[in-house]
Write a protein that holds these residues in place. Structure first.
Motif, PDB file in Angstrom:
ATOM      1  N   ARG A 132       0.853  -1.183   0.000  1.00 11.27           N
ATOM      2  CA  ARG A 132       0.000   0.000   0.000  1.00 11.27           C
ATOM      3  C   ARG A 132       0.889   1.232   0.000  1.00 11.27           C
ATOM      4  NH1 ARG A 132      -3.747  -0.861   5.015  1.00 11.27           N
ATOM      5  NH2 ARG A 132      -4.890   0.872   4.061  1.00 11.27           N
ATOM      6  N   GLU A 133       0.333   2.408   0.310  1.00 12.16           N
ATOM      7  CA  GLU A 133       1.107   3.641   0.240  1.00 12.16           C
ATOM      8  C   GLU A 133       2.277   3.632   1.214  1.00 12.16           C
ATOM      9  OE1 GLU A 133      -1.376   7.013   0.746  1.00 12.16           O
ATOM     10  OE2 GLU A 133      -2.242   6.892  -1.252  1.00 12.16           O
ATOM     11  N   SER A 134       2.012   3.364   2.471  1.00 10.71           N
ATOM     12  CA  SER A 134       3.063   3.413   3.490  1.00 10.71           C
ATOM     13  C   SER A 134       3.193   2.120   4.272  1.00 10.71           C
ATOM     14  CB  SER A 134       2.789   4.556   4.485  1.00 10.71           C
ATOM     15  OG  SER A 134       1.552   4.331   5.155  1.00 10.71           O
ATOM     16  N   SER A 135       2.505   1.061   3.864  1.00 14.10           N
ATOM     17  CA  SER A 135       2.557  -0.204   4.588  1.00 14.10           C
ATOM     18  C   SER A 135       2.363  -1.361   3.616  1.00 14.10           C
ATOM     19  CB  SER A 135       1.476  -0.243   5.682  1.00 14.10           C
ATOM     20  OG  SER A 135       0.190  -0.123   5.102  1.00 14.10           O
ATOM     21  N   THR A 136       2.602  -2.568   4.107  1.00 12.02           N
ATOM     22  CA  THR A 136       2.470  -3.769   3.296  1.00 12.02           C
ATOM     23  C   THR A 136       1.751  -4.840   4.098  1.00 12.02           C
ATOM     24  OG1 THR A 136       4.546  -3.271   2.138  1.00 12.02           O
ATOM     25  CG2 THR A 136       3.700  -5.509   1.944  1.00 12.02           C
ATOM     26  N   LEU A 137       0.853  -5.559   3.435  1.00 13.56           N
ATOM     27  CA  LEU A 137       0.113  -6.657   4.050  1.00 13.56           C
ATOM     28  C   LEU A 137       0.510  -7.945   3.346  1.00 13.56           C
ATOM     29  CD1 LEU A 137      -2.170  -7.401   6.089  1.00 13.56           C
ATOM     30  CD2 LEU A 137      -3.767  -7.180   4.171  1.00 13.56           C
ATOM     31  N   ALA A 138       0.755  -9.006   4.108  1.00 13.78           N
ATOM     32  CA  ALA A 138       1.190 -10.272   3.522  1.00 13.78           C
ATOM     33  C   ALA A 138       0.471 -11.446   4.170  1.00 13.78           C
ATOM     34  CB  ALA A 138       2.702 -10.448   3.670  1.00 13.78           C
ATOM     35  N   PHE A 139       0.318 -12.510   3.386  1.00 14.66           N
ATOM     36  CA  PHE A 139      -0.271 -13.761   3.857  1.00 14.66           C
ATOM     37  C   PHE A 139       0.733 -14.875   3.572  1.00 14.66           C
ATOM     38  CE2 PHE A 139      -2.543 -17.708   2.968  1.00 14.66           C
ATOM     39  CZ  PHE A 139      -3.314 -17.844   4.113  1.00 14.66           C
ATOM     40  N   GLU A 140       1.060 -15.681   4.595  1.00 17.30           N
ATOM     41  CA  GLU A 140       2.033 -16.753   4.446  1.00 17.30           C
ATOM     42  C   GLU A 140       1.436 -18.085   4.888  1.00 17.30           C
ATOM     43  OE1 GLU A 140       6.124 -16.076   5.667  1.00 17.30           O
ATOM     44  OE2 GLU A 140       5.637 -13.994   6.161  1.00 17.30           O
ATOM     45  N   PHE A 141       1.801 -19.124   4.149  1.00 21.06           N
ATOM     46  CA  PHE A 141       1.432 -20.486   4.531  1.00 21.06           C
ATOM     47  C   PHE A 141       2.708 -21.324   4.570  1.00 21.06           C
ATOM     48  CE2 PHE A 141       0.638 -24.895   3.312  1.00 21.06           C
ATOM     49  CZ  PHE A 141      -0.264 -25.280   4.294  1.00 21.06           C
ATOM     50  N   ARG A 142       2.833 -22.163   5.599  1.00 21.90           N
ATOM     51  CA  ARG A 142       4.047 -22.961   5.745  1.00 21.90           C
ATOM     52  C   ARG A 142       3.700 -24.382   6.205  1.00 21.90           C
ATOM     53  NH1 ARG A 142       6.926 -19.816   9.333  1.00 21.90           N
ATOM     54  NH2 ARG A 142       7.573 -18.558   7.559  1.00 21.90           N
ATOM     55  N   TRP A 155       3.509  -4.648   7.948  1.00 19.86           N
ATOM     56  CA  TRP A 155       4.690  -3.851   8.270  1.00 19.86           C
ATOM     57  C   TRP A 155       4.683  -2.557   7.476  1.00 19.86           C
ATOM     58  CZ3 TRP A 155       5.072  -8.340   5.334  1.00 19.86           C
ATOM     59  CH2 TRP A 155       5.524  -8.208   4.029  1.00 19.86           C
ATOM     60  N   GLY A 156       5.490  -1.602   7.919  1.00 20.55           N
ATOM     61  CA  GLY A 156       5.552  -0.315   7.255  1.00 20.55           C
ATOM     62  C   GLY A 156       6.835   0.417   7.560  1.00 20.55           C
ATOM     63  N   VAL A 157       7.099   1.439   6.738  1.00 17.06           N
ATOM     64  CA  VAL A 157       8.253   2.317   6.902  1.00 17.06           C
ATOM     65  C   VAL A 157       7.722   3.745   6.822  1.00 17.06           C
ATOM     66  CG1 VAL A 157      10.496   3.014   6.025  1.00 17.06           C
ATOM     67  CG2 VAL A 157       9.757   0.649   5.792  1.00 17.06           C
ATOM     68  N   ALA A 158       7.664   4.426   7.960  1.00 19.51           N
ATOM     69  CA  ALA A 158       7.168   5.807   8.013  1.00 19.51           C
ATOM     70  C   ALA A 158       8.345   6.763   7.892  1.00 19.51           C
ATOM     71  CB  ALA A 158       6.408   6.055   9.309  1.00 19.51           C
ATOM     72  N   THR A 159       8.602   7.274   6.693  1.00 18.52           N
ATOM     73  CA  THR A 159       9.721   8.178   6.461  1.00 18.52           C
ATOM     74  C   THR A 159       9.269   9.626   6.518  1.00 18.52           C
ATOM     75  OG1 THR A 159       9.394   8.191   4.068  1.00 18.52           O
ATOM     76  CG2 THR A 159      10.784   6.454   4.977  1.00 18.52           C
ATOM     77  N   LYS A 160      10.226  10.502   6.757  1.00 19.55           N
ATOM     78  CA  LYS A 160       9.917  11.924   6.783  1.00 19.55           C
ATOM     79  C   LYS A 160       9.431  12.405   5.415  1.00 19.55           C
ATOM     80  CE  LYS A 160      13.240  13.115  10.409  1.00 19.55           C
ATOM     81  NZ  LYS A 160      14.437  13.918  10.745  1.00 19.55           N
ATOM     82  N   GLU A 161      10.015  11.820   4.353  1.00 19.98           N
ATOM     83  CA  GLU A 161       9.631  12.232   3.014  1.00 19.98           C
ATOM     84  C   GLU A 161       8.164  11.915   2.752  1.00 19.98           C
ATOM     85  OE1 GLU A 161      12.219  10.476   3.795  1.00 19.98           O
ATOM     86  OE2 GLU A 161      13.921  11.778   3.282  1.00 19.98           O
ATOM     87  N   PHE A 162       7.707  10.746   3.217  1.00 16.34           N
ATOM     88  CA  PHE A 162       6.315  10.375   3.004  1.00 16.34           C
ATOM     89  C   PHE A 162       5.379  11.317   3.750  1.00 16.34           C
ATOM     90  CE2 PHE A 162       2.577   8.084   4.543  1.00 16.34           C
ATOM     91  CZ  PHE A 162       2.005   7.721   3.347  1.00 16.34           C
ATOM     92  N   ILE A 163       5.724  11.626   5.006  1.00 14.52           N
ATOM     93  CA  ILE A 163       4.897  12.534   5.799  1.00 14.52           C
ATOM     94  C   ILE A 163       4.851  13.908   5.160  1.00 14.52           C
ATOM     95  CG2 ILE A 163       4.685  13.646   8.055  1.00 14.52           C
ATOM     96  CD1 ILE A 163       5.980  11.174   9.269  1.00 14.52           C
ATOM     97  N   TYR A 164       6.009  14.384   4.636  1.00 18.72           N
ATOM     98  CA  TYR A 164       6.073  15.693   3.984  1.00 18.72           C
ATOM     99  C   TYR A 164       5.200  15.714   2.725  1.00 18.72           C
ATOM    100  CZ  TYR A 164       8.036  19.678   1.453  1.00 18.72           C
ATOM    101  OH  TYR A 164       8.190  20.844   0.752  1.00 18.72           O
ATOM    102  N   ASP A 165       5.277  14.640   1.926  1.00 16.45           N
ATOM    103  CA  ASP A 165       4.484  14.575   0.700  1.00 16.45           C
ATOM    104  C   ASP A 165       2.993  14.557   1.011  1.00 16.45           C
ATOM    105  OD1 ASP A 165       6.790  14.566  -0.756  1.00 16.45           O
ATOM    106  OD2 ASP A 165       6.843  12.376  -1.027  1.00 16.45           O
ATOM    107  N   LYS A 166       2.597  13.831   2.063  1.00 16.02           N
ATOM    108  CA  LYS A 166       1.178  13.792   2.428  1.00 16.02           C
ATOM    109  C   LYS A 166       0.693  15.148   2.893  1.00 16.02           C
ATOM    110  CE  LYS A 166      -1.093  10.643   2.525  1.00 16.02           C
ATOM    111  NZ  LYS A 166      -1.996  10.071   1.498  1.00 16.02           N
ATOM    112  N   GLU A 167       1.538  15.886   3.629  1.00 17.12           N
ATOM    113  CA  GLU A 167       1.160  17.217   4.083  1.00 17.12           C
ATOM    114  C   GLU A 167       1.031  18.173   2.906  1.00 17.12           C
ATOM    115  OE1 GLU A 167      -0.041  20.058   6.759  1.00 17.12           O
ATOM    116  OE2 GLU A 167       0.284  17.896   7.082  1.00 17.12           O
TER     117      GLU A 167
END
Length: 274
Positions: free
Chosen positions: A193-203, A222-234
């Motif tokens: 997604r924009e700032s996060s990722t969703l995953a499904f695993e089978f083992r 999981w996600g990575v919240a960077t300053k650049e992303f926050i700045y772009d959203k603002e």
């Protein structure tokens, strides 16, 4: 730099608090693979549900059927290092990662408070560990599909009551870890997604010590919240507000022009009647 140090401090504190177990199962493959070329820590949370022949002779009604895991990965080029806790077991994970192929290994970590574990003759007898090979194929810009092969030494907690002697000596169930070797494989699919990722695993895993089958279903986020992303959203929000204001102002000007045109028309009508 300051945020990186903060993540390290928080991870160390979590390991100190959570180090009351040494049993774990293979961690997430999808989150590890997505740490490639991330300039910020990748924070992963997942829940796993286990099934199969869990009621074998060594683990009847003793084995956990659900795990909640939190982990953080740092990446440098093709190398990633991570720390986390699986339920109450601290662990470390490292390996080589790329867009299409990865190799990772992991191990549970003793709490620094369990000094007796370091003094034992057989240090590795109470450690969960393993290794995994991951192949991954990106499908477009948002979807990734992968397969895994692993060999691991997993652990379970057996709660036994030790006999105690003396007056008013009570016996309470205490954790006694038991371990088994497992070989298996699995598959996963992740959606970014924009700032996060969703995953499904089978083992799937084959317990080669107890000769039984085990399955795991895992959901990762999981996600990575960077300053650049926050700045772009603002900036995007400010641009949207500005556009709304300009649209409203244009509508007001149009109303004024329509009103002026109506007044001029009525005036001409009156002049013609006179």
């Amino acid at each position: 730099m300051a945020r990186g140090i903060l993540w390290i401090v928080l991870t160390v504190c979590a390991l100190l608090v959570a180090g009351c177990s040494s049993v774990m199962r293979p961690p997430s493959a999808a989150a590890f693979m997505d740490s490639y070329e991330q300039d910020k820590p990748v924070v992963n949370m997942n829940g796993a549900l286990y099934g199969g022949d869990l009621d074998n002779d060594n683990a009847r009604s003793e084995e956990w059927v659900f795990d909640a895991t939190g982990s953080v990965f740092w990446n440098k080029s093709f190398f990633s290092l991570g720390f986390g806790t699986q339920t109450v077991t601290p662990f470390t994970q490292l390996g080589i990662v790329s867009p299409y192929f990865g190799v990772t290994a992991w191990s549970s970590i003793y709490s620094p408070f369990n000094i007796a574990n370091y003094m034992s003759d057989n240090f590795w007898k109470d450690v969960s560990l393993g290794a995994m090979v991951v192949e991954q194929i990106p499908v477009g810009n948002k979807v990734k599909i992968g397969v895994t092969e692993h060999f691991s030494r997993n652990g379970i907690e057996k709660y036994l009551s030790d006999a105690k002697e003396g007056f008013m000596a009570f016996s309470f169930p205490e954790p006694h870890p038991a371990f088994y070797r497992e070989v298996g494989g699995g598959a996963f699919v992740s959606y970014k997604r924009e700032s996060s990722t969703l995953a499904f695993e089978f083992r799937y895993g084959r317990d080669i010590d107890n000769r039984c089958n085990r399955f795991a279903v895992m959901i990762d986020f999981w996600g990575v919240a960077t300053k650049e992303f926050i700045y772009d959203k603002e900036k995007e929000r400010e641009k949207r507000i500005k556009l709304q204001r300009e649209t409203k102002a244009a509508e007001e000007r149009q109303k004024e022009r329509d009103l002026e045109s109506l007044e001029e028309y009525e005036k001409r009508q009156r002049d013609e009647e006179e």
